[in-house]
Write an enzyme that holds these catalytic residues in place. Structure first.
Site, short mmCIF file in Angstrom:
data_model
loop_
_atom_site.label_atom_id
_atom_site.label_comp_id
_atom_site.label_asym_id
_atom_site.label_seq_id
_atom_site.Cartn_x
_atom_site.Cartn_y
_atom_site.Cartn_z
N ARG A 4 0.84 -1.19 0.00
CA ARG A 4 0.00 0.00 0.00
C ARG A 4 0.88 1.25 0.00
O ARG A 4 1.97 1.25 0.57
CB ARG A 4 -0.91 0.01 1.22
CG ARG A 4 -1.82 -1.21 1.35
CD ARG A 4 -2.48 -1.20 2.71
NE ARG A 4 -3.31 -2.36 2.97
CZ ARG A 4 -2.87 -3.50 3.48
NH1 ARG A 4 -1.58 -3.64 3.77
NH2 ARG A 4 -3.69 -4.51 3.71
N ARG A 57 -26.05 -11.72 -1.57
CA ARG A 57 -26.39 -10.54 -2.37
C ARG A 57 -25.24 -9.54 -2.38
O ARG A 57 -25.21 -8.62 -3.21
CB ARG A 57 -27.66 -9.88 -1.84
CG ARG A 57 -27.53 -9.16 -0.52
CD ARG A 57 -28.86 -8.58 -0.05
NE ARG A 57 -29.42 -7.66 -1.03
CZ ARG A 57 -30.66 -7.17 -0.98
NH1 ARG A 57 -31.47 -7.54 0.01
NH2 ARG A 57 -31.10 -6.32 -1.89
N ASP A 74 -34.40 -4.86 -3.82
CA ASP A 74 -35.24 -6.02 -3.54
C ASP A 74 -36.17 -6.23 -4.72
O ASP A 74 -36.48 -5.30 -5.48
CB ASP A 74 -36.05 -5.80 -2.26
CG ASP A 74 -35.18 -5.85 -1.01
OD1 ASP A 74 -34.07 -6.42 -1.09
OD2 ASP A 74 -35.60 -5.29 0.03
N GLU A 75 -36.66 -7.46 -4.87
CA GLU A 75 -37.49 -7.79 -6.03
C GLU A 75 -38.80 -7.02 -6.08
O GLU A 75 -39.39 -6.85 -7.15
CB GLU A 75 -37.79 -9.29 -6.02
CG GLU A 75 -38.60 -9.72 -4.79
CD GLU A 75 -38.76 -11.21 -4.70
OE1 GLU A 75 -39.33 -11.78 -5.64
OE2 GLU A 75 -38.30 -11.80 -3.71
N ASP A 76 -39.28 -6.55 -4.90
CA ASP A 76 -40.57 -5.86 -4.87
C ASP A 76 -40.42 -4.36 -4.72
O ASP A 76 -41.35 -3.67 -4.28
CB ASP A 76 -41.43 -6.42 -3.74
CG ASP A 76 -40.69 -6.45 -2.40
OD1 ASP A 76 -39.49 -6.11 -2.39
OD2 ASP A 76 -41.30 -6.83 -1.38
N GLU A 120 -28.73 -8.40 6.89
CA GLU A 120 -27.57 -8.15 6.04
C GLU A 120 -27.47 -6.68 5.65
O GLU A 120 -26.37 -6.14 5.49
CB GLU A 120 -27.62 -9.06 4.81
CG GLU A 120 -28.46 -8.56 3.64
CD GLU A 120 -29.96 -8.58 3.92
OE1 GLU A 120 -30.72 -8.02 3.11
OE2 GLU A 120 -30.39 -9.16 4.94
N ASP A 121 -28.61 -6.00 5.51
CA ASP A 121 -28.59 -4.58 5.14
C ASP A 121 -28.10 -3.72 6.30
O ASP A 121 -27.40 -2.72 6.10
CB ASP A 121 -29.97 -4.13 4.68
CG ASP A 121 -31.08 -4.57 5.63
OD1 ASP A 121 -30.78 -5.26 6.62
OD2 ASP A 121 -32.25 -4.23 5.36
N ARG A 133 -34.12 -8.07 14.15
CA ARG A 133 -33.21 -7.01 13.70
C ARG A 133 -32.64 -6.22 14.87
O ARG A 133 -31.49 -5.77 14.83
CB ARG A 133 -33.94 -6.09 12.71
CG ARG A 133 -34.26 -6.79 11.40
CD ARG A 133 -35.17 -5.98 10.51
NE ARG A 133 -34.47 -4.87 9.85
CZ ARG A 133 -33.73 -4.98 8.76
NH1 ARG A 133 -33.55 -6.17 8.20
NH2 ARG A 133 -33.17 -3.93 8.20
#
Length: 760
Positions: free
Chosen positions: A437, A565, A581-583, A669-670, A713
């Site tokens: 680095r 994801r 998300d799918e929705d 996870e979010d 959560r």
């Protein structure tokens, strides 16, 4: 015949003159030089030995060298019976690189068996913290054949024979270690060496051989440069993880605080380390210079006290140490019995610029950290010049020095875990095949520990270094849709509408669908047309496939995890990742506007659904809420942009305990991604527009409808904070809207007109 005699006479005369000139000159310049030395020099072509060559050192440098050599000779005389290490070690000669080609793993020897009395060798609290930090990290391996480094199970931190933490019979214990091999590929941690009265720096009480020393209070003549590592001295209450953050809350003008220079500590009326501290009263004026000492320590201070002790003790009692730390611009850090001092880390944390008064001390991690950006050097022999030195420093440099103390404290010195991991990374960069680095990375936030060089060949691809390098993120984004429900795909389905909306965006480069549902993948003909936008479908392990499924599809092995994801998929080639998300029910203008905001803040999460955390006094725990408040600290990744580097960091840097928590709960996870980004940047996420809901309520069953989902959560949040060692989330009340958003003007004057039609 006469001519021949004349030629011989001329030749002899010339030879005599040459001998007289050159021989006499050599005798003149070295009248005391031994004949043997002259003979050896003649054999070497007449080159003078280095002792007789002229020195190019200045007077100050000559004094410094003489001081170091005198201190070194005293130290060697006091401990000449001890051989503590191999003095000429380098990585090339005392380290086996072949052990480190695959992975950089660390093995810890198991504890020694109980002795005949049923007692185990003592282990201090700090050494146990070091072992715990390693065992709970990604460095750890339980397989010694896979290890690159070996750490002793024997406590070597305190090698003062008068200490209660001193471990005896270390040489015989080392001889019983199966992989010792004279210390090769071993690292030994040490804070204290030597004992009263001389405190010899190299007196460990055992032969470290070819082992790397990670040692506090190292001198320049003891350090094997490029091999050993100098670490800071820390006290017994030092935290294992994270600990307290830097105490500088603001860096406002004026730069100077109430006191310009401060020090409060003990002085020694006898023994090593007393010369400098006994003279500090000359600098004390009680106004802007507060340097107070006390003689009240040790068992025999009354018998050995000098004429100043009573006056010094009275002045010492007038000042509070913490108050001085917080209200001083500079803090004096003189040497004590040893070169290092606890005050060094205390000054860094308080944002009090250290003024170092410890000649020959090798500062912690000096091979990587540029200490000129955070500290001031002074000379023990020129003590009375210290006030003039600190008064001559301009305000703009004081600002920069103070800011850098906080960067270094938070990134490298705030906990035992960070100190140990920094030591490992310094050693890791010495390996032949591992990328190094740059100094910019090591000396700027977020530091080297959070900048993984295996991610990319250049630092310009790191989101937090773009501004400092004058670069911009690459154009366009990759949309990643996580499918967990897998409803029937048709023109009225939420997933179908979402894919169609994304294809209309002017910035999208690719769409990646992660299929984690139990239902089989839809047939290729059921997906919406994406024209020129590539659509890839990845069936995560455990889900089924139908014949001809997906436009471009592949399958992963193993049980699916919700953390998948955030894997660094090869299909993601853009810097920006749009996580959905799918929705999710966003329109094209919302996607484009959020992306343009993200380009200005590529190191943060930018998105729509916001949540907040708070401290619940009744439960003595962290709480999580989705209520609409005047602040937020989380932007859910169900509809948000972030940099793809965080996928790499999430997968390859986060503690395995954190990932295990997510996998077991199939949730949170979010939240974990938000904690990670806030930990890296020390900045909050950014919410755009006032949209509250972002999901299609007609999708059907959803984990968000489960009443236990919310409770879970909250539990995750507390687990994450415990593993991080602190709460990384930062509150914000900033919201970014498009120009003329909701203003009473014509809609034709607005760039993002569809956003105006979206309700809260």
């Amino acid at each position: 015949m006469q001519a021949k005699k004349r030629y011989i006479l001329v030749f002899v005369s010339c030879a005599f003159l040459a001998y007289a000139y050159f021989g006499g000159y050599r005798l003149k310049v070295s009248p005391l030089r031994p004949r043997r030395a002259q003979h050896e020099s003649a054999k070497d072509g007449g080159v003078q030995p280095h002792e007789q060559l002229p020195s190019f050192l200045g007077a100050h440098d000559m004094q410094e060298l003489q001081l170091l050599q005198s201190n070194q000779s005293k130290s060697l005389d006091s401990s000449k019976h001890l051989v503590t290490r191999k003095p000429d070690c380098r990585m090339e000669t005392c380290f086996d690189f072949t052990r480190c080609y695959d992975r950089f793993l660390v093995y810890i020897y198991p504890p020694e068996p109980l002795n005949s009395l049923g007692a185990a060798p003592p282990t201090s609290a700090n050494y146990q913290k070091i072992l715990t930090a390693i065992q709970e990290s990604r460095y750890y391996t339980s397989d010694p054949t896979a290890a690159c480094l070996f750490v002793l199970g024997i406590d070597t931190l305190d090698r003062d024979s008068l200490s209660e933490d001193y471990v005896r019979n270390v040489p015989s214990r080392l001889a019983r270690l199966p992989y010792w091999n004279n210390g090769r590929n071993h690292i030994i941690f040490n804070l204290y060496s030597g004992t009263w009265p001389d405190y010899a720096e190299n007196s460990l009480g055992f032969d470290a051989g070819e082992a790397i020393l990670a040692k506090a209070s190292m001198g320049v003549l003891q350090l094997r440069h490029g091999f050993d590592v100098s670490i800071p001295l820390f006290h017994k209450q030092f935290p294992l993880r994270a600990g307290a953050t830097g105490t500088v809350q603001s860096n406002n003008f004026p730069a100077n605080k109430k006191y310009l220079l401060a020090f409060k500590g003990k002085r020694y009326v006898h023994g090593i380390g007393s010369e400098t501290r006994n003279s500090l009263f000359h600098l004390h004026n009680g106004r802007d210079m507060v340097l107070v000492t006390t003689c009240r320590h040790g068992k025999s201070w009354r018998e050995l006290q000098d004429n100043r002790c009573d006056e010094d003790n009275r002045e010492y009692d007038r000042y509070d140490y913490e108050t001085l730390l917080q209200n001083s611009t500079f803090c004096l850090v003189p040497r004590g019995r040893r070169l290092g001092s606890f005050r060094f880390l205390e000054a860094l944390q308080a944002g009090c610029i250290p003024v170092l008064l410890s000649n020959a001390w090798v500062l912690p991690f000096e091979s990587k950290i540029d200490w000129k950006q955070a500290a001031i050097w002074a000379d023990e022999r020129l003590l009375l010049q210290v006030p003039d030195i600190v008064r001559s420093i301009p305000a703009e440099r004081i600002f920069a020095l103070r800011q850098q103390t906080q960067v270094l404290w938070e990134r490298y010195f705030g906990s035992i875990e960070k100190i140990v991991f920094t030591t490992f990374e310094i050693i890791r960069e010495r390996l032949p095949d591992y990328p190094v680095r740059s100094s910019l990375v090591w000396n700027s936030s977020p530091g080297a520990l959070l900048t993984l060089p295996t991610f990319a060949d250049s630092s310009r691809y790191m989101p937090f270094l773009l501004n400092s390098m004058g670069a911009e993120p690459r154009h366009n984004y990759t949309a990643v849709i996580y499918v967990q429900i897998g409803a029937a795909l048709g023109p009225n389905a939420a997933l179908y509408k979402l894919v169609r909306t994304i294809t209309k965006s002017q910035f999208v480069e690719r769409i990646l669908v992660l299929w984690a549902a139990d239902r089989p993948l839809p047939l290729k003909k059921r997906w919406p047309p994406t024209s020129h936008i590539p659509l890839h479908v990845i069936s995560l392990g455990g889900s089924t496939r139908s014949q001809g499924a997906g436009p471009t599809s592949q399958t992963t092995e193993g049980r699916p995890s919700i953390s998948q994801r955030f894997l660094p998929y090869d299909e993601i080639q853009t810097d920006a990742v749009l996580s959905l998300d799918e929705d999710a029910i966003l329109n094209t203008d919302e996607l484009d506007f959020a992306y343009t905001v993200w380009r200005d803040f590529p190191e943060r999460i930018v998105g729509y659904p916001a949540r907040a955390h708070f401290w619940d006094d009744s439960k003595n725990a962290w709480g999580y809420t989705s209520k609409w408040t005047n602040y937020y600290s989380i932007v859910l990744t169900g509809a948000a942009f972030y940099h793809r580097y965080y996928n790499y960091l999430y997968t390859n840097w986060l503690s395995l305990l954190l990932l295990k928590t997510v996998q077991q709960s199939s949730n949170c996870e979010d939240i974990l991604m938000n904690l990670l980004v806030s930990h890296v940047t020390r900045k909050p996420p950014i919410k755009v527009t006032q949209r509250k809901g972002y999901k299609d309520r007609e999708t059907g069953r959803s984990p968000w409808n489960d009443p236990d989902h919310f409770i879970q959560r909250q539990s995750c949040l507390n687990t994450f904070a415990a593993v991080f060692g602190y709460m990384p989330l930062i509150r914000s009340n900033l919201r970014m809207d498009p120009m003329l958003y909701r203003d009473p003007v014509s809609n034709l004057r607005k760039k993002y007109r569809q956003i105006e039609l979206v309700g809260s």
